[in-house]
Motif scaffolding. Sequence first.
Motif, PDB file in Angstrom:
ATOM      1  N   LEU A 196      34.082  26.410  14.412  1.00  0.00           N
ATOM      2  CA  LEU A 196      33.510  25.442  13.583  1.00  0.00           C
ATOM      3  C   LEU A 196      32.814  24.297  14.391  1.00  0.00           C
ATOM      4  O   LEU A 196      31.790  23.952  13.904  1.00  0.00           O
ATOM      5  CB  LEU A 196      34.439  24.946  12.630  1.00  0.00           C
ATOM      6  CG  LEU A 196      35.034  25.665  11.890  1.00  0.00           C
ATOM      7  CD1 LEU A 196      36.213  25.266  10.743  1.00  0.00           C
ATOM      8  CD2 LEU A 196      34.020  26.296  10.927  1.00  0.00           C
ATOM      9  N   ARG A 197      33.262  23.970  15.523  1.00  0.00           N
ATOM     10  CA  ARG A 197      32.597  22.862  16.384  1.00  0.00           C
ATOM     11  C   ARG A 197      30.997  23.334  16.623  1.00  0.00           C
ATOM     12  O   ARG A 197      30.240  22.716  17.100  1.00  0.00           O
ATOM     13  CB  ARG A 197      33.614  22.507  17.693  1.00  0.00           C
ATOM     14  CG  ARG A 197      33.774  23.550  18.267  1.00  0.00           C
ATOM     15  CD  ARG A 197      34.495  23.145  19.603  1.00  0.00           C
ATOM     16  NE  ARG A 197      35.119  24.271  20.443  1.00  0.00           N
ATOM     17  CZ  ARG A 197      36.179  24.893  20.369  1.00  0.00           C
ATOM     18  NH1 ARG A 197      36.977  24.413  19.433  1.00  0.00           N
ATOM     19  NH2 ARG A 197      36.504  25.938  21.180  1.00  0.00           N
ATOM     20  N   ASP A 198      30.925  24.758  16.859  1.00  0.00           N
ATOM     21  CA  ASP A 198      29.595  25.400  17.462  1.00  0.00           C
ATOM     22  C   ASP A 198      28.407  25.362  16.071  1.00  0.00           C
ATOM     23  O   ASP A 198      27.626  25.226  16.516  1.00  0.00           O
ATOM     24  CB  ASP A 198      29.637  26.437  18.061  1.00  0.00           C
ATOM     25  CG  ASP A 198      30.716  26.243  19.409  1.00  0.00           C
ATOM     26  OD1 ASP A 198      30.812  25.037  19.765  1.00  0.00           O
ATOM     27  OD2 ASP A 198      31.202  27.265  19.826  1.00  0.00           O
ATOM     28  N   MET A 199      29.082  25.203  14.928  1.00  0.00           N
ATOM     29  CA  MET A 199      28.160  25.449  13.785  1.00  0.00           C
ATOM     30  C   MET A 199      27.519  24.082  13.540  1.00  0.00           C
ATOM     31  O   MET A 199      28.080  22.908  13.558  1.00  0.00           O
ATOM     32  CB  MET A 199      29.106  26.013  12.561  1.00  0.00           C
ATOM     33  CG  MET A 199      29.428  27.310  12.762  1.00  0.00           C
ATOM     34  SD  MET A 199      30.245  27.795  11.395  1.00  0.00           S
ATOM     35  CE  MET A 199      30.583  29.521  11.724  1.00  0.00           C
ATOM     36  N   LYS A 200      26.110  24.212  12.838  1.00  0.00           N
ATOM     37  CA  LYS A 200      25.542  23.036  12.340  1.00  0.00           C
ATOM     38  C   LYS A 200      26.083  22.443  11.019  1.00  0.00           C
ATOM     39  O   LYS A 200      26.519  23.453  10.447  1.00  0.00           O
ATOM     40  CB  LYS A 200      24.044  23.397  12.353  1.00  0.00           C
ATOM     41  CG  LYS A 200      23.253  23.780  13.697  1.00  0.00           C
ATOM     42  CD  LYS A 200      21.824  23.822  13.120  1.00  0.00           C
ATOM     43  CE  LYS A 200      21.126  24.293  14.400  1.00  0.00           C
ATOM     44  NZ  LYS A 200      19.721  24.785  13.948  1.00  0.00           N
ATOM     45  N   ALA A 201      26.074  21.350  11.050  1.00  0.00           N
ATOM     46  CA  ALA A 201      26.540  20.546   9.807  1.00  0.00           C
ATOM     47  C   ALA A 201      25.361  21.016   8.515  1.00  0.00           C
ATOM     48  O   ALA A 201      24.194  21.222   8.751  1.00  0.00           O
ATOM     49  CB  ALA A 201      26.750  19.053   9.780  1.00  0.00           C
ATOM     50  N   ILE A 202      26.133  21.069   7.261  1.00  0.00           N
ATOM     51  CA  ILE A 202      24.998  21.417   6.218  1.00  0.00           C
ATOM     52  C   ILE A 202      24.754  20.161   5.658  1.00  0.00           C
ATOM     53  O   ILE A 202      25.343  19.335   5.466  1.00  0.00           O
ATOM     54  CB  ILE A 202      26.080  22.245   5.141  1.00  0.00           C
ATOM     55  CG1 ILE A 202      26.316  23.461   5.833  1.00  0.00           C
ATOM     56  CG2 ILE A 202      25.104  22.474   3.921  1.00  0.00           C
ATOM     57  CD1 ILE A 202      27.403  24.510   4.640  1.00  0.00           C
ATOM     58  N   HIS A 203      23.285  20.180   5.387  1.00  0.00           N
ATOM     59  CA  HIS A 203      22.632  19.063   5.016  1.00  0.00           C
ATOM     60  C   HIS A 203      23.238  18.993   3.328  1.00  0.00           C
ATOM     61  O   HIS A 203      23.397  19.863   2.695  1.00  0.00           O
ATOM     62  CB  HIS A 203      20.947  19.245   4.819  1.00  0.00           C
ATOM     63  CG  HIS A 203      20.393  17.777   4.442  1.00  0.00           C
ATOM     64  ND1 HIS A 203      20.031  17.290   3.406  1.00  0.00           N
ATOM     65  CD2 HIS A 203      20.086  16.753   5.258  1.00  0.00           C
ATOM     66  CE1 HIS A 203      19.532  16.058   3.423  1.00  0.00           C
ATOM     67  NE2 HIS A 203      19.444  15.878   4.499  1.00  0.00           N
ATOM     68  N   PRO A 204      23.505  17.632   2.887  1.00  0.00           N
ATOM     69  CA  PRO A 204      24.070  17.466   1.410  1.00  0.00           C
ATOM     70  C   PRO A 204      22.994  18.004   0.498  1.00  0.00           C
ATOM     71  O   PRO A 204      23.722  18.384  -0.374  1.00  0.00           O
ATOM     72  CB  PRO A 204      24.094  15.919   1.402  1.00  0.00           C
ATOM     73  CG  PRO A 204      24.314  15.417   2.716  1.00  0.00           C
ATOM     74  CD  PRO A 204      23.511  16.301   3.710  1.00  0.00           C
ATOM     75  N   ALA A 220      23.700  21.576   0.024  1.00  0.00           N
ATOM     76  CA  ALA A 220      25.085  21.845  -0.205  1.00  0.00           C
ATOM     77  C   ALA A 220      25.419  22.341  -1.858  1.00  0.00           C
ATOM     78  O   ALA A 220      24.487  21.755  -2.716  1.00  0.00           O
ATOM     79  CB  ALA A 220      26.199  20.832   0.069  1.00  0.00           C
TER      80      ALA A 220
END
Length: 114
Positions: A74-82, A85
Motif C-alpha cells: 500500500l505504501r507504493d500505491m498512489k492515493a485516490i483523488h477524492p 473516489a
Amino acid sequence: MKKTPSYRSAFFNPRALIGLLLCCVGLLLAFFAFNGLSGQSAQAQGASGTAGAPDYAGPSIDRRPITPIRSRPLRDMKAIHPSKAPGHDHPEPIRPQPPTENGGPAGPIQTTLG
C-alpha cells in the motif's frame, strides 16, 4: 479373626458393579437407538411409495489449492483523488435541531422555588 464386610472387600465393590451395570445399560440403549434409525423402520418408510429427498452424499470435495492474490504494498500505491473516489451509498443522517430556549445571555437561572 475379624471378618471384613462385603462392601469393604477387595474383589467385590458394589459401587463399581452398579456403575458398570449403568454403563452397560447406556451402551445397550445407544445400540438399539442407532440400530432403530437404520433398521426396518427406515426401510419400511422408504418402501411405502412416497418419494422423498435423495440421500445426502456429503459436500463435494474441492482439492484445488487456494492461490493468494498478490498486490503491491500500500505504501507504493498512489492515493485516490477524492473526486474519483466512490460516493456514499447511503444518505447521511439528519441532525436534530438544537434547543432554542437557553434562558438568555446569562444562561438558565434556577431559583429557590424551582
